[in-house]
Write a protein that holds these residues in place. Structure first.
Motif, PDB file in Angstrom:
ATOM      1  N   LYS A  55      48.473  97.837  80.834  1.00  0.00           N
ATOM      2  CA  LYS A  55      47.429  97.554  81.821  1.00  0.00           C
ATOM      3  C   LYS A  55      46.185  98.415  81.638  1.00  0.00           C
ATOM      4  CE  LYS A  55      50.450  95.770  85.466  1.00  0.00           C
ATOM      5  NZ  LYS A  55      50.873  95.895  86.879  1.00  0.00           N
ATOM      6  N   LEU A  56      46.377  99.641  81.169  1.00  0.00           N
ATOM      7  CA  LEU A  56      45.226 100.521  80.990  1.00  0.00           C
ATOM      8  C   LEU A  56      44.282  99.973  79.930  1.00  0.00           C
ATOM      9  CD1 LEU A  56      43.917 103.179  81.845  1.00  0.00           C
ATOM     10  CD2 LEU A  56      45.186 104.325  80.012  1.00  0.00           C
ATOM     11  N   ALA A  57      44.826  99.489  78.826  1.00  0.00           N
ATOM     12  CA  ALA A  57      43.996  98.890  77.780  1.00  0.00           C
ATOM     13  C   ALA A  57      43.367  97.581  78.264  1.00  0.00           C
ATOM     14  CB  ALA A  57      44.831  98.638  76.522  1.00  0.00           C
ATOM     15  N   ALA A  58      44.130  96.822  79.040  1.00  0.00           N
ATOM     16  CA  ALA A  58      43.620  95.541  79.546  1.00  0.00           C
ATOM     17  C   ALA A  58      42.476  95.735  80.527  1.00  0.00           C
ATOM     18  CB  ALA A  58      44.745  94.751  80.206  1.00  0.00           C
ATOM     19  N   ALA A  59      42.409  96.920  81.154  1.00  0.00           N
ATOM     20  CA  ALA A  59      41.334  97.189  82.115  1.00  0.00           C
ATOM     21  C   ALA A  59      39.961  97.146  81.450  1.00  0.00           C
ATOM     22  CB  ALA A  59      41.554  98.549  82.779  1.00  0.00           C
ATOM     23  N   GLU A  60      39.899  97.384  80.135  1.00  0.00           N
ATOM     24  CA  GLU A  60      38.629  97.287  79.421  1.00  0.00           C
ATOM     25  C   GLU A  60      38.076  95.858  79.424  1.00  0.00           C
ATOM     26  OE1 GLU A  60      38.756  98.747  75.465  1.00  0.00           O
ATOM     27  OE2 GLU A  60      38.933 100.858  76.055  1.00  0.00           O
ATOM     28  N   TRP A  61      38.940  94.900  79.746  1.00  0.00           N
ATOM     29  CA  TRP A  61      38.535  93.490  79.755  1.00  0.00           C
ATOM     30  C   TRP A  61      38.162  93.001  81.148  1.00  0.00           C
ATOM     31  CZ3 TRP A  61      38.445  90.287  75.345  1.00  0.00           C
ATOM     32  CH2 TRP A  61      38.841  90.938  74.176  1.00  0.00           C
ATOM     33  N   ASP A  62      38.046  93.892  82.089  1.00  0.00           N
ATOM     34  CA  ASP A  62      37.666  93.505  83.454  1.00  0.00           C
ATOM     35  C   ASP A  62      36.147  93.491  83.598  1.00  0.00           C
ATOM     36  OD1 ASP A  62      40.295  93.232  84.214  1.00  0.00           O
ATOM     37  OD2 ASP A  62      40.461  95.292  84.950  1.00  0.00           O
ATOM     38  N   PHE A  63      35.487  92.764  82.722  1.00  0.00           N
ATOM     39  CA  PHE A  63      34.029  92.722  82.770  1.00  0.00           C
ATOM     40  C   PHE A  63      33.509  91.329  83.147  1.00  0.00           C
ATOM     41  CE2 PHE A  63      35.390  92.335  78.298  1.00  0.00           C
ATOM     42  CZ  PHE A  63      34.921  91.059  77.995  1.00  0.00           C
TER      43      PHE A  63
ATOM     44  N   VAL B 102      35.596  81.437  79.629  1.00  0.00           N
ATOM     45  CA  VAL B 102      36.486  82.075  80.598  1.00  0.00           C
ATOM     46  C   VAL B 102      37.941  81.930  80.166  1.00  0.00           C
ATOM     47  CG1 VAL B 102      37.331  81.968  82.973  1.00  0.00           C
ATOM     48  CG2 VAL B 102      34.885  81.826  82.519  1.00  0.00           C
ATOM     49  N   ARG B 103      38.316  80.767  79.667  1.00  0.00           N
ATOM     50  CA  ARG B 103      39.691  80.574  79.194  1.00  0.00           C
ATOM     51  C   ARG B 103      40.034  81.567  78.086  1.00  0.00           C
ATOM     52  NH1 ARG B 103      40.192  74.087  78.133  1.00  0.00           N
ATOM     53  NH2 ARG B 103      39.341  73.367  80.126  1.00  0.00           N
ATOM     54  N   ASN B 104      39.135  81.713  77.144  1.00  0.00           N
ATOM     55  CA  ASN B 104      39.383  82.615  76.018  1.00  0.00           C
ATOM     56  C   ASN B 104      39.457  84.069  76.467  1.00  0.00           C
ATOM     57  OD1 ASN B 104      39.536  80.790  73.756  1.00  0.00           O
ATOM     58  ND2 ASN B 104      37.347  80.416  74.016  1.00  0.00           N
ATOM     59  N   LEU B 105      38.578  84.457  77.395  1.00  0.00           N
ATOM     60  CA  LEU B 105      38.601  85.829  77.898  1.00  0.00           C
ATOM     61  C   LEU B 105      39.892  86.110  78.663  1.00  0.00           C
ATOM     62  CD1 LEU B 105      34.907  86.189  79.133  1.00  0.00           C
ATOM     63  CD2 LEU B 105      35.952  87.411  77.219  1.00  0.00           C
ATOM     64  N   LYS B 106      40.319  85.181  79.502  1.00  0.00           N
ATOM     65  CA  LYS B 106      41.552  85.365  80.260  1.00  0.00           C
ATOM     66  C   LYS B 106      42.756  85.456  79.326  1.00  0.00           C
ATOM     67  CE  LYS B 106      40.264  83.062  84.611  1.00  0.00           C
ATOM     68  NZ  LYS B 106      40.540  81.894  85.491  1.00  0.00           N
ATOM     69  N   ARG B 107      42.780  84.584  78.323  1.00  0.00           N
ATOM     70  CA  ARG B 107      43.900  84.592  77.381  1.00  0.00           C
ATOM     71  C   ARG B 107      43.969  85.910  76.617  1.00  0.00           C
ATOM     72  NH1 ARG B 107      42.221  81.170  73.924  1.00  0.00           N
ATOM     73  NH2 ARG B 107      41.635  82.769  72.415  1.00  0.00           N
ATOM     74  N   GLN B 108      42.807  86.379  76.150  1.00  0.00           N
ATOM     75  CA  GLN B 108      42.781  87.610  75.377  1.00  0.00           C
ATOM     76  C   GLN B 108      43.176  88.816  76.236  1.00  0.00           C
ATOM     77  OE1 GLN B 108      42.465  87.601  72.176  1.00  0.00           O
ATOM     78  NE2 GLN B 108      42.581  89.838  71.905  1.00  0.00           N
ATOM     79  N   ARG B 109      42.763  88.804  77.493  1.00  0.00           N
ATOM     80  CA  ARG B 109      43.141  89.904  78.379  1.00  0.00           C
ATOM     81  C   ARG B 109      44.656  89.959  78.555  1.00  0.00           C
ATOM     82  NH1 ARG B 109      44.479  92.145  82.941  1.00  0.00           N
ATOM     83  NH2 ARG B 109      43.185  93.753  83.937  1.00  0.00           N
ATOM     84  N   LYS B 110      45.290  88.800  78.686  1.00  0.00           N
ATOM     85  CA  LYS B 110      46.745  88.760  78.819  1.00  0.00           C
ATOM     86  C   LYS B 110      47.429  89.281  77.561  1.00  0.00           C
ATOM     87  CE  LYS B 110      46.994  84.928  82.125  1.00  0.00           C
ATOM     88  NZ  LYS B 110      47.435  83.520  82.341  1.00  0.00           N
ATOM     89  N   ILE B 111      46.874  88.925  76.402  1.00  0.00           N
ATOM     90  CA  ILE B 111      47.443  89.393  75.132  1.00  0.00           C
ATOM     91  C   ILE B 111      47.351  90.909  75.041  1.00  0.00           C
ATOM     92  CG2 ILE B 111      47.096  89.391  72.628  1.00  0.00           C
ATOM     93  CD1 ILE B 111      46.218  86.470  72.874  1.00  0.00           C
TER      94      ILE B 111
END
Length: 374
Positions: free
Chosen positions: A109-117, A93-102
């Motif tokens: 935000k549109l690209a980051a939405a792909e990480w809302d899984f 979870v830490r890694n996923l959250k960090r990568q989404r922020k990056i």
């Protein structure tokens, strides 16, 4: 530790050249993996402390011996040194959250939405106060708690009230006489996630999907996707009226096989192709294709989240049962798939062996074929 590894740990070059046309293998697991290795032409078992070219080892061996060893160019063994970055729930979870922020910082935000899984998730007890704030913002919501280092459904619970997890509300100031070891033992680390309360159901039952992924390198990232995964079903019809009933909400085989109405002949599983056929018949080719494309994207993104964190090594590979319940499908059908967790534990291969023996053998055999060529 045998003399062979001791010599390697001392820095002595002890490995002889591999016999022409032969691969000397070793495995700590006496299950389908051993059967597949034994059946491969040209592969011979390395007994006891004999030299080996391929080792399907346990995670504990990597932790204890990997950094003490010298390996020839051709040697392969399963598990990367810090495999836990993806397979331990809190680190994942830490890694996923960090990568989404990056991604959001660099691409918007549109690209980051792909990480809302993955659902809203917190690590307890370290993030308890942050979790409480979110909990109060979502009155009536259901949450699910999972210990970070347990599998097969052990320790998992659903809850709607804070008092149900009061034992994870770590005090801000520990007692002076508490040692670090005592505090860590007393406060077990868990993750709590917002429970997906409206999953896609088949015949009124919850299910998840397991897909196997072979990673041969993180730098560059090289992924091999095994298409013949399977779906696991709960044995009891889904309902939010009984959030304490594991037979309703958990699909783990270890849980479901203890259900009163469990049929060991039928089990609670479908092959992935059978599941895909159901989606096509129910929703059409286009919707089914969209779903599985989304699943592929989740697989890719989850591995990308640890790509720069993972200690890459040309001798290592990982066969991830990715992801334990990759998707609890959200309504409407085509909208979302949810990732839960990949594993490295040998028990996963054992579960696959019991679930679909032919699939387990083909999966391992294909992985070995790829590894022997690349």
């Amino acid at each position: 530790m045998g003399d062979h590894v001791k010599n390697l740990a001392a820095g002595t070059h002890t490995r002889g050249k591999r016999p022409s046309g032969q691969i000397r293998y070793k495995t700590a697991l006496k299950n389908v993996i051993y059967d597949v290795l034994k059946a491969r032409p040209g592969w011979i078992e390395a007994k006891d402390d004999a030299e080996w070219d391929f080792y399907w080892c346990e995670v504990s061996w990597i932790v204890t011996y990997f950094d003490q060893c010298y390996f020839e160019e051709h040697v392969k063994l399963c598990h990367f040194r810090n495999h836990y970055e993806l397979t331990r729930k809190n680190l994942m979870v830490r890694n996923l959250k960090r990568q989404r922020k990056i991604v959001e910082r660099n691409f918007g935000k549109l690209a980051a939405a792909e990480w809302d899984f993955f659902p809203t998730t917190f690590e307890l007890p370290s993030e308890y106060h942050i979790f409480v704030e979110e909990f109060k913002r979502c009155p009536g919501a259901i949450w699910i708690l999972k210990p970070i280092n347990k599998s097969q459904g052990k320790g998992i619970m659903l809850f709607k009230k804070l008092r149900d997890i009061a034992s994870y509300s770590k005090p801000d100031v520990p007692a002076k006489d508490d040692s670090k070891e005592q505090r860590e033992k007393e406060y077990e680390t868990v993750v709590v996630s917002r429970y997906i309360a409206d999953p896609y159901l088949i015949s009124g039952k919850k299910f998840d999907i397991r897909i196997y992924v072979l990673v041969t390198s993180y730098c560059p990232l090289k992924i091999w996707l095994y298409r013949s995964g399977f779906a696991r079903f709960s044995s009891t019809h889904y309902s939010l009226d009984t959030i304490g009933d594991s037979f309703v909400h958990l699909t783990n085989v270890a849980i479901q096989k203890t259900a009163p109405d469990y049929d060991p002949e039928k089990g609670c599983k479908w092959g992935l192709q059978e599941l895909r056929n159901y989606f096509v018949a129910r929703h059409g080719d286009a919707s089914a294709a969209t779903l599985f494309q989304h699943i592929d994207l989740i697989l890719l993104h989850s591995l990308q989240s640890v790509q720069k964190t993972m200690i890459n090594d040309k001798h290592c590979f990982e066969l991830y049962p990715h992801l334990n319940g990759l998707a609890t499908l959200h309504i409407p059908f085509y909208t979302h798939a949810w990732m839960r967790q990949p594993f490295t534990s040998p028990i996963i291969i054992l579960q696959l062996t019991r679930a679909l023996p032919c699939l387990a053998g083909c999966n391992c055999d294909n992985a070995l074929l790829i590894l022997s060529r690349y």
